[in-house]
Scaffold this motif. Sequence first.
Motif, PDB file in Angstrom:
ATOM      1  N   GLY A   1      -3.951 -53.735  21.358  1.00 12.78           N
ATOM      2  CA  GLY A   1      -3.403 -53.838  20.005  1.00 12.78           C
ATOM      3  C   GLY A   1      -2.681 -52.581  19.562  1.00 12.78           C
ATOM      4  O   GLY A   1      -2.848 -51.503  20.125  1.00 12.78           O
ATOM      5  N   LYS A   2      -1.862 -52.767  18.515  1.00 13.72           N
ATOM      6  CA  LYS A   2      -0.988 -51.699  18.018  1.00 13.72           C
ATOM      7  C   LYS A   2      -1.757 -50.444  17.578  1.00 13.72           C
ATOM      8  O   LYS A   2      -1.335 -49.321  17.806  1.00 13.72           O
ATOM      9  CB  LYS A   2      -0.177 -52.246  16.840  1.00 13.72           C
ATOM     10  N   LYS A   3      -2.926 -50.655  16.933  1.00 13.47           N
ATOM     11  CA  LYS A   3      -3.705 -49.521  16.421  1.00 13.47           C
ATOM     12  C   LYS A   3      -4.166 -48.574  17.532  1.00 13.47           C
ATOM     13  O   LYS A   3      -4.437 -47.405  17.288  1.00 13.47           O
ATOM     14  CB  LYS A   3      -4.937 -50.022  15.663  1.00 13.47           C
ATOM     15  N   TYR A   4      -4.298 -49.116  18.728  1.00 12.73           N
ATOM     16  CA  TYR A   4      -4.816 -48.313  19.844  1.00 12.73           C
ATOM     17  C   TYR A   4      -3.722 -47.882  20.824  1.00 12.73           C
ATOM     18  O   TYR A   4      -4.013 -47.450  21.934  1.00 12.73           O
ATOM     19  CB  TYR A   4      -5.893 -49.105  20.593  1.00 12.73           C
ATOM     20  N   HIS A   5      -2.468 -47.981  20.377  1.00 10.82           N
ATOM     21  CA  HIS A   5      -1.341 -47.674  21.259  1.00 10.82           C
ATOM     22  C   HIS A   5      -1.433 -46.257  21.837  1.00 10.82           C
ATOM     23  O   HIS A   5      -1.274 -46.044  23.046  1.00 10.82           O
ATOM     24  CB  HIS A   5      -0.026 -47.863  20.493  1.00 10.82           C
ATOM     25  N   LYS A   6      -1.715 -45.282  20.966  1.00 12.24           N
ATOM     26  CA  LYS A   6      -1.806 -43.874  21.423  1.00 12.24           C
ATOM     27  C   LYS A   6      -2.964 -43.681  22.392  1.00 12.24           C
ATOM     28  O   LYS A   6      -2.834 -42.988  23.406  1.00 12.24           O
ATOM     29  CB  LYS A   6      -1.980 -42.932  20.224  1.00 12.24           C
ATOM     30  N   LYS A   7      -4.105 -44.282  22.066  1.00 16.63           N
ATOM     31  CA  LYS A   7      -5.284 -44.161  22.938  1.00 16.63           C
ATOM     32  C   LYS A   7      -4.986 -44.747  24.321  1.00 16.63           C
ATOM     33  O   LYS A   7      -5.340 -44.177  25.344  1.00 16.63           O
ATOM     34  CB  LYS A   7      -6.485 -44.891  22.314  1.00 16.63           C
ATOM     35  N   LYS A   8      -4.334 -45.916  24.322  1.00 18.62           N
ATOM     36  CA  LYS A   8      -3.999 -46.581  25.580  1.00 18.62           C
ATOM     37  C   LYS A   8      -3.036 -45.725  26.406  1.00 18.62           C
ATOM     38  O   LYS A   8      -3.177 -45.619  27.628  1.00 18.62           O
ATOM     39  CB  LYS A   8      -3.351 -47.940  25.270  1.00 18.62           C
TER      40      LYS A   8
ATOM     41  N   LYS B   1     -12.772 -39.320  15.202  1.00 18.92           N
ATOM     42  CA  LYS B   1     -13.523 -40.568  15.020  1.00 18.92           C
ATOM     43  C   LYS B   1     -12.692 -41.626  14.288  1.00 18.92           C
ATOM     44  O   LYS B   1     -12.774 -42.814  14.591  1.00 18.92           O
ATOM     45  CB  LYS B   1     -14.844 -40.287  14.296  1.00 18.92           C
ATOM     46  N   LEU B   2     -11.885 -41.197  13.328  1.00 22.29           N
ATOM     47  CA  LEU B   2     -11.014 -42.143  12.623  1.00 22.29           C
ATOM     48  C   LEU B   2      -9.948 -42.709  13.558  1.00 22.29           C
ATOM     49  O   LEU B   2      -9.528 -43.859  13.413  1.00 22.29           O
ATOM     50  CB  LEU B   2     -10.356 -41.460  11.413  1.00 22.29           C
ATOM     51  N   SER B   3      -9.523 -41.901  14.527  1.00 18.84           N
ATOM     52  CA  SER B   3      -8.460 -42.341  15.444  1.00 18.84           C
ATOM     53  C   SER B   3      -8.908 -43.492  16.354  1.00 18.84           C
ATOM     54  O   SER B   3      -8.074 -44.179  16.945  1.00 18.84           O
ATOM     55  CB  SER B   3      -7.968 -41.162  16.302  1.00 18.84           C
ATOM     56  N   TYR B   4     -10.231 -43.712  16.449  1.00 12.17           N
ATOM     57  CA  TYR B   4     -10.746 -44.835  17.240  1.00 12.17           C
ATOM     58  C   TYR B   4     -10.876 -46.115  16.395  1.00 12.17           C
ATOM     59  O   TYR B   4     -11.357 -47.127  16.877  1.00 12.17           O
ATOM     60  CB  TYR B   4     -12.092 -44.480  17.863  1.00 12.17           C
ATOM     61  N   ASN B   5     -10.444 -46.034  15.120  1.00 13.47           N
ATOM     62  CA  ASN B   5     -10.368 -47.195  14.221  1.00 13.47           C
ATOM     63  C   ASN B   5     -11.714 -47.901  13.985  1.00 13.47           C
ATOM     64  O   ASN B   5     -11.935 -49.011  14.491  1.00 13.47           O
ATOM     65  CB  ASN B   5      -9.348 -48.210  14.737  1.00 13.47           C
ATOM     66  N   PRO B   6     -12.594 -47.274  13.224  1.00 15.11           N
ATOM     67  CA  PRO B   6     -13.880 -47.927  12.916  1.00 15.11           C
ATOM     68  C   PRO B   6     -13.669 -49.218  12.127  1.00 15.11           C
ATOM     69  O   PRO B   6     -12.726 -49.324  11.334  1.00 15.11           O
ATOM     70  CB  PRO B   6     -14.615 -46.879  12.060  1.00 15.11           C
ATOM     71  N   ILE B   7     -14.545 -50.198  12.367  1.00 13.48           N
ATOM     72  CA  ILE B   7     -14.452 -51.447  11.595  1.00 13.48           C
ATOM     73  C   ILE B   7     -15.170 -51.301  10.247  1.00 13.48           C
ATOM     74  O   ILE B   7     -14.855 -51.988   9.292  1.00 13.48           O
ATOM     75  CB  ILE B   7     -14.981 -52.668  12.386  1.00 13.48           C
TER      76      ILE B   7
END
Length: 303
Positions: free
Chosen positions: A139-146, A286-292
């Motif tokens: 997903g788009k939110k995790y583009h940088k992490k990926k 921690k915010l960069s990992y997108n908490p639910i």
Amino acid sequence: MEEYNLQEIRIEDYNIIKEYYQMRRPETADSNILDLYIWLNCYPTWYFTNDKGLMWVAKSEDGQYYSSIPCCKDEDLKECFLETQKYFNEVLQKKLVMYVVDKAAVDLLQLPEDEYVVVPDRTYADYVYDAEKLRTFSGKKYHKKKNHLNAFKREYEGRYEFKFLSKKDEPEILAFLEDWKKHKSDTEEHEFIDSEAVGIKYILEHEEVFDYKIGAVYVDNKLEAFTIGNYESKEDMVYIPVEKANPEIRGLYPYICSQFLIEAFPEAGKENREDDMGLEGLRKSKLSYNPIYMVEKYTIIQK
């Protein structure tokens, strides 16, 4: 003191204490028994029990006494809270101060405003994530992490390996922590890491008692990252009290985060990665990992 039979926390009492922990599951890192034992050397803590639950008494470095939410069923929370208060007032001759209280407990207690101050504490709010998102970074939110993850896999292709560790790997783990400490300049952080190392050594030496897994990443046959996690079925939650990686290796943090869940807890639905201790860098990470969602915590102070 004798009336309350204040107990030290011992490894022999693990199963007894764990039963109390299971009475109420508020999804906080503080309800994770593994954390209790890891940080025991840093936060001296005792307990006493009655027929309803387990109550805590702890002491800070500056000699101040405090408590945390009792371990008991929801319907007995008010009674156990008042029992803790009674101990503070009558035995310690002090007002009750209770830290890291989850919001559900605050709602259950319904404490009168003229007797207590109840203050939210963002510093100790826990971050909870969708475990499947952390396995895949889709997903788009995790583009940088990926991107970071893929960069790690490309650069170190054929040179990295994921392994599970145990007690026999203790010297290597402790040596890694000592080396990892060099990346931190703050003296206070060094002391924190040293205390954490003592706690990790403790749970390794008693690994037959605890229910946890340690995952590690080796690059060129050298330990470069490790993490510790345990699973609570009632919340379908993995708790991560420890995660360390060489910050100079791009993508290593996302890799161990993802791979550990894939290898150790493939079916888990959620992951609690604990609080950020109010540290700006850790909060950003921690915010960069997108908490639910966040698990809010409060401080209760008796007036």
